[in-house]
Structure formats: structure tokens, C-alpha cells
Design a protein around this motif. Structure first.
Motif, PDB file in Angstrom:
ATOM      1  N   ALA A  16     -41.586-102.761 121.975  1.00 47.09           N
ATOM      2  CA  ALA A  16     -40.070-102.641 122.306  1.00 47.09           C
ATOM      3  C   ALA A  16     -39.854-102.704 121.012  1.00 47.09           C
ATOM      4  O   ALA A  16     -38.361-102.469 120.454  1.00 47.09           O
ATOM      5  N   ASP A  17     -40.591-103.023 120.115  1.00 47.31           N
ATOM      6  CA  ASP A  17     -39.528-103.444 119.051  1.00 47.31           C
ATOM      7  C   ASP A  17     -40.044-102.193 118.178  1.00 47.31           C
ATOM      8  O   ASP A  17     -39.157-101.651 116.650  1.00 47.31           O
ATOM      9  N   ASP A  18     -40.879-101.194 118.054  1.00 44.38           N
ATOM     10  CA  ASP A  18     -40.646-100.249 117.531  1.00 44.38           C
ATOM     11  C   ASP A  18     -39.918 -99.162 117.949  1.00 44.38           C
ATOM     12  O   ASP A  18     -40.411 -97.974 119.577  1.00 44.38           O
ATOM     13  N   PRO A  19     -39.369 -97.900 117.481  1.00 46.30           N
ATOM     14  CA  PRO A  19     -38.075 -97.190 117.941  1.00 46.30           C
ATOM     15  C   PRO A  19     -38.651 -96.025 117.605  1.00 46.30           C
ATOM     16  O   PRO A  19     -38.105 -95.079 119.409  1.00 46.30           O
ATOM     17  N   GLY A  20     -40.193 -95.533 117.033  1.00 44.05           N
ATOM     18  CA  GLY A  20     -40.894 -94.693 117.648  1.00 44.05           C
ATOM     19  C   GLY A  20     -41.184 -94.235 118.755  1.00 44.05           C
ATOM     20  O   GLY A  20     -41.774 -93.493 119.289  1.00 44.05           O
ATOM     21  N   VAL A  26     -53.263 -97.997 119.154  1.00 36.79           N
ATOM     22  CA  VAL A  26     -52.812 -96.617 119.075  1.00 36.79           C
ATOM     23  C   VAL A  26     -51.573 -95.681 118.370  1.00 36.79           C
ATOM     24  O   VAL A  26     -51.150 -94.929 117.919  1.00 36.79           O
ATOM     25  N   ALA A  27     -50.716 -96.348 120.047  1.00 34.83           N
ATOM     26  CA  ALA A  27     -49.499 -95.848 120.377  1.00 34.83           C
ATOM     27  C   ALA A  27     -48.924 -96.243 118.140  1.00 34.83           C
ATOM     28  O   ALA A  27     -47.759 -95.722 118.113  1.00 34.83           O
ATOM     29  N   LEU A  69     -46.804-104.201 128.718  1.00 37.91           N
ATOM     30  CA  LEU A  69     -46.949-102.202 127.521  1.00 37.91           C
ATOM     31  C   LEU A  69     -45.776-102.927 127.549  1.00 37.91           C
ATOM     32  O   LEU A  69     -45.210-102.280 125.796  1.00 37.91           O
ATOM     33  N   GLN A  70     -45.412-102.557 127.895  1.00 36.74           N
ATOM     34  CA  GLN A  70     -43.884-102.484 127.427  1.00 36.74           C
ATOM     35  C   GLN A  70     -42.840-103.163 126.622  1.00 36.74           C
ATOM     36  O   GLN A  70     -42.254-102.642 125.691  1.00 36.74           O
ATOM     37  N   CYS A 122     -45.211 -90.373 113.659  1.00 38.93           N
ATOM     38  CA  CYS A 122     -45.021 -89.106 114.492  1.00 38.93           C
ATOM     39  C   CYS A 122     -44.317 -89.817 116.045  1.00 38.93           C
ATOM     40  O   CYS A 122     -44.779 -91.069 116.647  1.00 38.93           O
ATOM     41  N   PRO A 123     -43.215 -89.850 116.503  1.00 38.06           N
ATOM     42  CA  PRO A 123     -42.747 -90.072 117.483  1.00 38.06           C
ATOM     43  C   PRO A 123     -43.640 -89.711 119.080  1.00 38.06           C
ATOM     44  O   PRO A 123     -44.302 -89.314 119.110  1.00 38.06           O
TER      45      PRO A 123
END
Length: 559
Positions: free
Chosen positions: A45-49, A13-14, A40-41, A22-23
Motif C-alpha cells: 500500500a505504501d508504493d504508489p507504483g 518482485v513487484a 498482499l494489498q 515501471c508501474p
């Protein structure tokens, strides 16, 4: 986004929010093991948002949820100075419409805060009380982990008259914790010069996540709509409804932007809604009221159920029935004591299944001498007496479509008398004092007979009191024995008509009356020894009761 379980779905979902522009700042409950949190981190990690907030222990009803929301909000506002609204969501929330639709909806309302916020006087949804008291008492103990300490401390504060002072300038409000606030309002709350005092006060409020932002938003908002953009439904216990795959069309009908709680394994829902704009729902104003009727019906089925049918979710609570029984039935008390062949006679004349004494001292006397009835209902007295009310309910439910008739007496298990009296499906016919007939032929010593007569009369009086109570809903017909045997055909005809006669014509025969030889003298002896059998009625003293005049039809057979 507040997450504490199903981290894989939270990641999914994130990413969906981030892909829509939407950040996202994720707060992961400190109780989640570090290994799972680390996975989870690394997964996002590849998504800057997507970024992470400081972790707090978030236990239901405690301050940790507010602290986590504050920290995540501050990080989001600092890192993204261009955002206009902040939407609080959870890992079990699911966007139902394209993210861009929500962005456009909020852009068209740049000064509007969407947060459910109502004063305690206007709120009806808190379950378990403590609506106003949650702001006036202190709650340092966890309701879930230390329930006895929680309840004991509440009682102590009530006993000593303790009451907290509200911080100046605020009026307590309550509402859903899932809100969408403008940057201006949220910043004002977080930068309020009195924030330390507010935080100190709300830290000991019960369930502060449903009152902290709801109260302070009233202080700073310029335009507040008291509603949430997140669809969330709660049951009668205050627990959130969980949406599964078979709720897909229901969620589409709501036109809401976000829904919670979604079952983590509801793959069909996640596939249907985490999609592109062409596969999502049509544009419309969010309207959760469209599905309110369905939830009300579901709540009614859970708490009240079908008439005469119980289920484990509502069984333990008295009064949660939607009617004790599923169909009409008849109860005859005193008839088998007055007539020798009443049960077979009734079988011949009534369109019903006629049982003997179902709640007598021995096993239940099912019709035809059966040991097991429909639905595996056993005649065993031990099982029956363990839950006599349920025995009656099951009997009527298992034989739906066929009227049941059974005999009752002062010797029977009296635990049912109020249930029968309050049941509108019951038709009760009583010949009072009939218990004296078998006693008059008893071989017990007179002292024992007298004591038993007093006990039975007391029990029958209690039954009659229940039948005459203003709470009684049963249809009741009562005759004293002395009155009944003078002209039995009229009462018998009335009782048969209620059940349903096999023939439309009036009764042509009556059951055989038992021998009443010596009965008046027995009654007089009881009176002479201080036990007055007033329920029997006024029998003449010194003479036998006379049979009714001999007629061709109807007539009464005597021995």
C-alpha cells in the motif's frame, strides 16, 4: 503481473519493478483466500507504483487468464498514458537484468512487439495433441477438474463432425503467453470493434492465453518479433522447468531479461538478481539458445537415462530406455540339456561369471550357489517373476565390468524372449530341440510327454522367431541338436571366443555329452504319434548317433 501463489515473492518482485520506474498492476487469482490477498494489498500500500486489477478465477487452459490480462492491461494503460510497452509477467518470474536495461532496450525499439506467434502448421511444441482442433472444437469443461467430461465432449464433437467457424479476418496463431507489446498494438487489440466476437470465440478455445493475443497481435502489429523476452523452458510433458539456486550461473549465461518459473524458496536467486546495476549481469542481447543444449541434455537424461539404468520418472513408458542393459552378456539355451557338466566347464574356459538357469521354474541359480547377488538382487523366484525384465536389467547393471553368462531353456519364463532378442548387448547361443533329451528320460506317461514336447517346441519356435525377427539386435548362433553333436567343438569354440577365453589357445577339451541311448527311438515314437520334433534335426532312425572320430585333441567325452 499475474499471481496466484507465493505472494511474498510476488510482492518482492513487484517492488523491484516499481523501484525501477515501471508501474505494476497485479492480478491475484480469485481462488486465493481473501485473507492472503488482503495481506498482499496492505504490504504494498505504501508504493504508489503498484495497483490491483479486478480478480478473476484463473484456471489453467481456461478463459480466466485472458480476462485477467485484459482487465489489468486496460487499467495500466488508463493510469499511465506515457508508457510505451506493456510487459506481461507472473509472480514466479524473476528479472535477471537491471530494470533500466530493459527500459532502454524497449525504448530503442518503440514500434516492436515481442510475442511468440506461429501458425498451427508451424508449431511443434503442443503436448497431447489438439493443436488445430483447439480452434475448431468447443471446450466448456476444465481439463484438470473434469477430465472425463473434457475427453468425452471432444470425442462427441469428432464423432458428429462438429467444427466451429473462425471469426472473419483472423488466422489462429499460438505461442508463449508471456509477451511484451507496444501500447499501440495492445490498445488496438483491446479497442478492436470486433472484440466482443473475438472474445466470444476464444472463450471456448482450449488454452486461450496461448492464442488470443498471439492471434490478434498479427492483425494489428506493425513490427512483430516472434520471440519472448522471458526465458521459459518446458519439459517433454509440456510442464515448465523450475529454476533453483543451483541454476544461478545457468541463468546468468542466458542474458535474458526475465526468467520463469523460479522456485519461491530459491533465496540465492532472488538475492542475486534483485540487486543494483553493478551486481547484475552484463549488457548483451538476450540469447536463451546458449543454454538450450543443457536443457536438451537434461531432457534426454530424464526420458532416456543412462544405458541400462531406469528411474521412476520414465519407468512406466515402454520404449523409454536407453538400452535394456548396461553391458554385454551371453545366453546359452540347450547346452545344459546336451552336456552334463556344461556350467563348470564354461567357468573353467570363459572369463565371465557363469550362472545356471536364472529364469527356470525354481529360484534363480546364481553362480556359486549364491542367494543374494550384487546390489541386493535376490534369487527368489516370486520376486524375479514379478518383473523378469527388471531382474535382467538389474543383474547386468549391478555387475558392470564383468560379463554375465546364464542358461536359458524352453522351460524358462518366456516373458523375456523379445527383450533379449532386441538387446544389442545380448549374445545368444541356441541348440534347438535339446529339450527333447530330458523328456526322453521322463517317467511321465507318454501322452503327457507328447503334450509337453509339443508345448516346449512351440515355445522354442517363438523364441527363434524373435531372434530372427527384423527387430532383433542380439548376436545369435543357432544349431539344431542333430547338427551340433556331430561336431560340437567348432560351435563351442565360437561361443567361447565371443565371451572371451581364459587362454588364447583353441579348446583342448569338451564338456561331457549326456547319454543318448534310446533317444532316436524316442523321437521316432513322437513322430509316429503325430508330434514331429522338427527342431531336433535329422537323427538317423534305428541306430544310435555316432560319436565324432577319436582324436587326441579336441575330443568329446561320452558316457
Amino acid at each position: 503481473m499475474l499471481v496466484h501463489t507465493a505472494l511474498g515473492r510476488a510482492e518482492q518482485v513487484a517492488r523491484h519493478w516499481s523501484a525501477g520506474g515501471c508501474p505494476v498492476v497485479i492480478h491475484c487469482d480469485a481462488r486465493v483466500p481473501d485473507r492472503q490477498y488482503g495481506r498482499l494489498q496492505r504490504a504494498v500500500a505504501d508504493d504508489p507504483g503498484i495497483s490491483f486489477a479486478r480478480r478473476y478465477r484463473c484456471e489453467w487452459g481456461t478463459w480466466g487468464l485472458v480476462a485477467a490480462t485484459q482487465d489489468a492491461s486496460e487499467r495500466l494503460l488508463r493510469a499511465h498514458p506515457d508508457i510505451g510497452h506493456v510487459f506481461l509477467t507472473s509472480g514466479s518470474c524473476l528479472p535477471l537484468r537491471p530494470v533500466q536495461e530493459l527500459v532502454n532496450y524497449l525504448a530503442a525499439r518503440p514500434m516492436t512487439d515481442f510475442i511468440e506467434s506461429a501458425t498451427t502448421e508451424d508449431v511443434t511444441w503442443p503436448v497431447g495433441g489438439l493443436d488445430r482442433e483447439r480452434f475448431l472444437l468447443r471446450f466448456p469443461f476444465s481439463w484438470k477438474r473434469h477430465r472425463r467430461l473434457f475427453d468425452g465432449y471432444v470425442r462427441l464433437q469428432r464423432r458428429v463432425g462438429f467444427s466451429r467457424r473462425l471469426p472473419p479476418g483472423i488466422v489462429p496463431h499460438m505461442g508463449s503467453q508471456w509477451w511484451c507489446l507496444t501500447r499501440r498494438t495492445l490498445s488496438a487489440i483491446l479497442e478492436d470493434p470486433n472484440r466482443r466476437a473475438y472474445d466470444r470465440y476464444f472463450r471456448k478455445v482450449w488454452i486461450p492465453d496461448e492464442s488470443y493475443f498471439q492471434t490478434l497481435a498479427r492483425r494489428w502489429s506493425r513490427q512483430l518479433e516472434s520471440r519472448s523476452l522471458t526465458l521459459s523452458k518446458f519439459d517433454f510433458q509440456g510442464k515448465p522447468h523450475i529454476f533453483y539456486d543451483d541454476h544461478l550461473q545457468l541463468l546468468r549465461r542466458s542474458d535474458c531479461f526475465v526468467a520463469r518459473k523460479i522456485w519461491p524458496r530459491a533465496g540465492k536467486l532472488y538475492r542475486a538478481f534483485l540487486t543494483d546495476g553493478q551486481g547484475a549481469m552484463k549488457r548483451a542481447e538476450p540469447n536463451p539458445g546458449k543454454i538450450d543444449r543443457i536443457f536438451e541434455k537434461a531432457s534426454g537424461l530424464r526420458t532416456r537415462g543412462r544405458t541400462g539404468l531406469y528411474m521412476q520418472s520414465r519407468y512406466p513408458n515402454e520404449g523409454w530406455d536407453n538400452g535394456l542393459t548396461a553391458g554385454r552378456y551371453s545366453v546359452f539355451q540347450g547346452f545344459t540339456e546336451v552336456f552334463e557338466d556344461f556350467v563348470p566347464w564354461l567357468e573353467r574356459h570363459a572369463t565371465a561369471r557363469v550362472h545356471g538357469h536364472l529364469f527356470g521354474p525354481g529360484d534363480a541359480a546364481f553362480a556359486g550357489g549364491q542367494q543374494i547377488l550384487n546390489g541386493g538382487l535376490l534369487s527368489d523366484a516370486v520376486l524375479r517373476d514379478y518383473a523378469p525384465r527388471d531382474f535382467l536389467t538389474n543383474l547386468i547393471w549391478n555387475t558392470r565390468g564383468e560379463r554375465q553368462v546364464f542358461q536359458f531353456s524352453a522351460w524358462a519364463n518366456q516373458a523375456l524372449i523379445w527383450d533379449i532378442a532386441k538387446d544389442p548387448n545380448a549374445h545368444v547361443s541356441v541348440i534347438t530341440g535339446a529339450w527333447a533329451v530330458p523328456l526322453s528320460r521322463s517317467e511321465l506317461g507318454f501322452a503327457e510327454v507328447r503334450a509337453e514336447a509339443a508345448r516346449l517346441q512351440k515355445q522354442e519356435s517363438a523364441f527363434l522367431e524373435a531372434l530372427r525377427s527384423p527387430y532383433a539386435r542380439a548376436r545369435v548362433m543357432v544349431w539344431s541338436m542333430a547338427h551340433f553333436i556331430r561336431a560340437p567343438m567348432v560351435p563351442l569354440q565360437s561361443a567361447i571366443e565371443v565371451i572371451g577365453p581364459r587362454k588364447a589357445a583353441p579348446l583342448a577339451e569338451a564338456p561331457t555329452l549326456v547319454s543318448l541311448e534310446g533317444f532316436p527311438q524316442f523321437l521316432q515314437t513322437l513322430k509316429n504319434n503325430g508330434m514331429h520334433p522338427f527342431l531336433v534335426g535329422d537323427f538317423p532312425t534305428g541306430t544310435e548317433p555316432q560319436p565324432p572320430p577319436q582324436q587326441a585333441r579336441p575330443y568329446l567325452v561320452r558316457q
